[in-house]
Design a protein around this motif. Sequence first.
Motif, PDB file in Angstrom:
ATOM      1  N   SER A  18       7.144  66.373  44.201  1.00 43.12           N
ATOM      2  CA  SER A  18       8.345  67.089  44.636  1.00 43.12           C
ATOM      3  C   SER A  18       9.314  67.272  43.482  1.00 43.12           C
ATOM      4  O   SER A  18       9.314  66.486  42.518  1.00 43.12           O
ATOM      5  N   LEU A  19      10.142  68.284  43.641  1.00 47.46           N
ATOM      6  CA  LEU A  19      11.147  68.595  42.632  1.00 47.46           C
ATOM      7  C   LEU A  19      12.297  69.293  43.345  1.00 47.46           C
ATOM      8  O   LEU A  19      12.070  70.043  44.308  1.00 47.46           O
ATOM      9  N   ARG A  20      13.512  69.053  42.886  1.00 50.68           N
ATOM     10  CA  ARG A  20      14.653  69.763  43.445  1.00 50.68           C
ATOM     11  C   ARG A  20      15.395  70.493  42.334  1.00 50.68           C
ATOM     12  O   ARG A  20      15.883  69.869  41.398  1.00 50.68           O
ATOM     13  N   LEU A  21      15.480  71.796  42.479  1.00 52.74           N
ATOM     14  CA  LEU A  21      16.220  72.615  41.530  1.00 52.74           C
ATOM     15  C   LEU A  21      17.630  72.828  42.050  1.00 52.74           C
ATOM     16  O   LEU A  21      17.852  72.926  43.259  1.00 52.74           O
ATOM     17  N   SER A  22      18.578  72.913  41.110  1.00 58.18           N
ATOM     18  CA  SER A  22      19.972  73.141  41.457  1.00 58.18           C
ATOM     19  C   SER A  22      20.485  74.389  40.756  1.00 58.18           C
ATOM     20  O   SER A  22      20.075  74.682  39.630  1.00 58.18           O
ATOM     21  N   CYS A  23      21.393  75.081  41.429  1.00 57.65           N
ATOM     22  CA  CYS A  23      22.060  76.247  40.846  1.00 57.65           C
ATOM     23  C   CYS A  23      23.542  76.117  41.140  1.00 57.65           C
ATOM     24  O   CYS A  23      23.957  76.236  42.299  1.00 57.65           O
ATOM     25  N   ALA A  24      24.314  75.862  40.114  1.00 63.95           N
ATOM     26  CA  ALA A  24      25.754  75.697  40.269  1.00 63.95           C
ATOM     27  C   ALA A  24      26.469  76.954  39.789  1.00 63.95           C
ATOM     28  O   ALA A  24      26.097  77.553  38.772  1.00 63.95           O
ATOM     29  N   ILE A  43      15.489  75.963  50.876  1.00 64.09           N
ATOM     30  CA  ILE A  43      16.704  76.359  50.163  1.00 64.09           C
ATOM     31  C   ILE A  43      17.892  75.892  50.984  1.00 64.09           C
ATOM     32  O   ILE A  43      17.898  75.982  52.217  1.00 64.09           O
ATOM     33  N   SER A  44      18.893  75.365  50.308  1.00 64.98           N
ATOM     34  CA  SER A  44      20.075  74.860  51.001  1.00 64.98           C
ATOM     35  C   SER A  44      21.279  75.021  50.089  1.00 64.98           C
ATOM     36  O   SER A  44      21.145  75.327  48.903  1.00 64.98           O
ATOM     37  N   ARG A  45      22.454  74.789  50.655  1.00 63.56           N
ATOM     38  CA  ARG A  45      23.673  74.922  49.866  1.00 63.56           C
ATOM     39  C   ARG A  45      24.628  73.789  50.191  1.00 63.56           C
ATOM     40  O   ARG A  45      24.690  73.315  51.323  1.00 63.56           O
ATOM     41  N   ASP A  46      25.371  73.380  49.165  1.00 63.18           N
ATOM     42  CA  ASP A  46      26.419  72.376  49.310  1.00 63.18           C
ATOM     43  C   ASP A  46      27.736  73.085  49.020  1.00 63.18           C
ATOM     44  O   ASP A  46      28.048  73.367  47.859  1.00 63.18           O
ATOM     45  N   ASN A  47      28.494  73.361  50.059  1.00 64.66           N
ATOM     46  CA  ASN A  47      29.726  74.131  49.892  1.00 64.66           C
ATOM     47  C   ASN A  47      30.778  73.374  49.075  1.00 64.66           C
ATOM     48  O   ASN A  47      31.601  73.990  48.403  1.00 64.66           O
ATOM     49  N   ALA A  48      30.749  72.074  49.131  1.00 64.76           N
ATOM     50  CA  ALA A  48      31.732  71.288  48.391  1.00 64.76           C
ATOM     51  C   ALA A  48      31.471  71.331  46.890  1.00 64.76           C
ATOM     52  O   ALA A  48      32.395  71.161  46.089  1.00 64.76           O
ATOM     53  N   LYS A  49      30.208  71.549  46.521  1.00 65.89           N
ATOM     54  CA  LYS A  49      29.838  71.530  45.096  1.00 65.89           C
ATOM     55  C   LYS A  49      29.531  72.928  44.556  1.00 65.89           C
ATOM     56  O   LYS A  49      29.163  73.052  43.384  1.00 65.89           O
ATOM     57  N   ASN A  50      29.657  73.944  45.397  1.00 65.59           N
ATOM     58  CA  ASN A  50      29.320  75.318  44.968  1.00 65.59           C
ATOM     59  C   ASN A  50      27.917  75.363  44.357  1.00 65.59           C
ATOM     60  O   ASN A  50      27.699  75.977  43.295  1.00 65.59           O
ATOM     61  N   THR A  51      27.000  74.727  45.013  1.00 68.73           N
ATOM     62  CA  THR A  51      25.649  74.571  44.471  1.00 68.73           C
ATOM     63  C   THR A  51      24.608  74.911  45.530  1.00 68.73           C
ATOM     64  O   THR A  51      24.764  74.545  46.700  1.00 68.73           O
ATOM     65  N   VAL A  52      23.595  75.617  45.094  1.00 65.87           N
ATOM     66  CA  VAL A  52      22.438  75.925  45.929  1.00 65.87           C
ATOM     67  C   VAL A  52      21.245  75.151  45.391  1.00 65.87           C
ATOM     68  O   VAL A  52      21.064  75.047  44.175  1.00 65.87           O
ATOM     69  N   TYR A  53      20.441  74.633  46.306  1.00 67.55           N
ATOM     70  CA  TYR A  53      19.280  73.842  45.925  1.00 67.55           C
ATOM     71  C   TYR A  53      17.983  74.515  46.378  1.00 67.55           C
ATOM     72  O   TYR A  53      17.967  75.239  47.370  1.00 67.55           O
ATOM     73  N   LEU A  54      16.931  74.235  45.651  1.00 65.61           N
ATOM     74  CA  LEU A  54      15.592  74.598  46.098  1.00 65.61           C
ATOM     75  C   LEU A  54      14.754  73.331  46.043  1.00 65.61           C
ATOM     76  O   LEU A  54      14.425  72.841  44.961  1.00 65.61           O
ATOM     77  N   GLN A  55      14.482  72.780  47.215  1.00 66.33           N
ATOM     78  CA  GLN A  55      13.636  71.597  47.312  1.00 66.33           C
ATOM     79  C   GLN A  55      12.191  72.057  47.373  1.00 66.33           C
ATOM     80  O   GLN A  55      11.817  72.846  48.239  1.00 66.33           O
ATOM     81  N   MET A  56      11.399  71.560  46.449  1.00 65.63           N
ATOM     82  CA  MET A  56       9.992  71.950  46.351  1.00 65.63           C
ATOM     83  C   MET A  56       9.134  70.734  46.641  1.00 65.63           C
ATOM     84  O   MET A  56       9.194  69.744  45.918  1.00 65.63           O
ATOM     85  N   ASN A  57       8.350  70.787  47.683  1.00 66.11           N
ATOM     86  CA  ASN A  57       7.456  69.681  48.068  1.00 66.11           C
ATOM     87  C   ASN A  57       6.001  70.122  47.979  1.00 66.11           C
ATOM     88  O   ASN A  57       5.690  71.308  48.033  1.00 66.11           O
ATOM     89  N   SER A  58       5.124  69.147  47.872  1.00 70.01           N
ATOM     90  CA  SER A  58       3.682  69.424  47.808  1.00 70.01           C
ATOM     91  C   SER A  58       3.380  70.534  46.811  1.00 70.01           C
ATOM     92  O   SER A  58       2.648  71.490  47.104  1.00 70.01           O
ATOM     93  N   VAL A  59       3.925  70.403  45.633  1.00 67.58           N
ATOM     94  CA  VAL A  59       3.791  71.481  44.653  1.00 67.58           C
ATOM     95  C   VAL A  59       2.346  71.636  44.200  1.00 67.58           C
ATOM     96  O   VAL A  59       1.557  70.688  44.217  1.00 67.58           O
ATOM     97  N   LYS A  60       2.044  72.865  43.797  1.00 63.64           N
ATOM     98  CA  LYS A  60       0.695  73.206  43.355  1.00 63.64           C
ATOM     99  C   LYS A  60       0.763  73.770  41.934  1.00 63.64           C
ATOM    100  O   LYS A  60       1.830  74.238  41.506  1.00 63.64           O
ATOM    101  N   PRO A  61      -0.351  73.776  41.218  1.00 65.47           N
ATOM    102  CA  PRO A  61      -0.334  74.382  39.876  1.00 65.47           C
ATOM    103  C   PRO A  61       0.154  75.831  39.894  1.00 65.47           C
ATOM    104  O   PRO A  61       0.791  76.277  38.929  1.00 65.47           O
ATOM    105  N   ASP A  62      -0.108  76.563  40.979  1.00 65.38           N
ATOM    106  CA  ASP A  62       0.364  77.948  41.068  1.00 65.38           C
ATOM    107  C   ASP A  62       1.882  78.056  41.144  1.00 65.38           C
ATOM    108  O   ASP A  62       2.427  79.156  41.007  1.00 65.38           O
ATOM    109  N   ASP A  63       2.561  76.959  41.384  1.00 61.78           N
ATOM    110  CA  ASP A  63       4.029  76.981  41.400  1.00 61.78           C
ATOM    111  C   ASP A  63       4.612  76.934  39.992  1.00 61.78           C
ATOM    112  O   ASP A  63       5.834  77.049  39.823  1.00 61.78           O
TER     113      ASP A  63
END
Length: 115
Positions: free
Chosen positions: A17-23, A69-89
Amino acid sequence: QVQLVESGGGLVQPGGSLRLSCATSARIFSIYTINWYRQAPGKQRELVASITRDGATHYVISDPGRFTISRDNAKNTVYLQMNSVKPDDTAVYYCNANFGHVDYWGQGTQVTVSS
């Protein structure tokens, strides 16, 4: 100058798993739809998921159950939680803010899925 700052990429093993953030700024965050795109080597950039300012989500990838995909309004941040990742990702993942014909892009963050 609009800034979208991605973070969270890296090397992960298949099945992991990996979680990406976009602030971004509060103005962008409150108005624009935020999208995650990805671009694999030799391929076109493709839309992965979107979230509107109201929190509505939309997934484009073929097996959306692995990503959230989710958002944290307090942090002005959007996340992409990636689970069960594959080489094609494996790709550079980009954060995009869209409002009508206006687009802003982040610099991208590399995700590599490999054992």
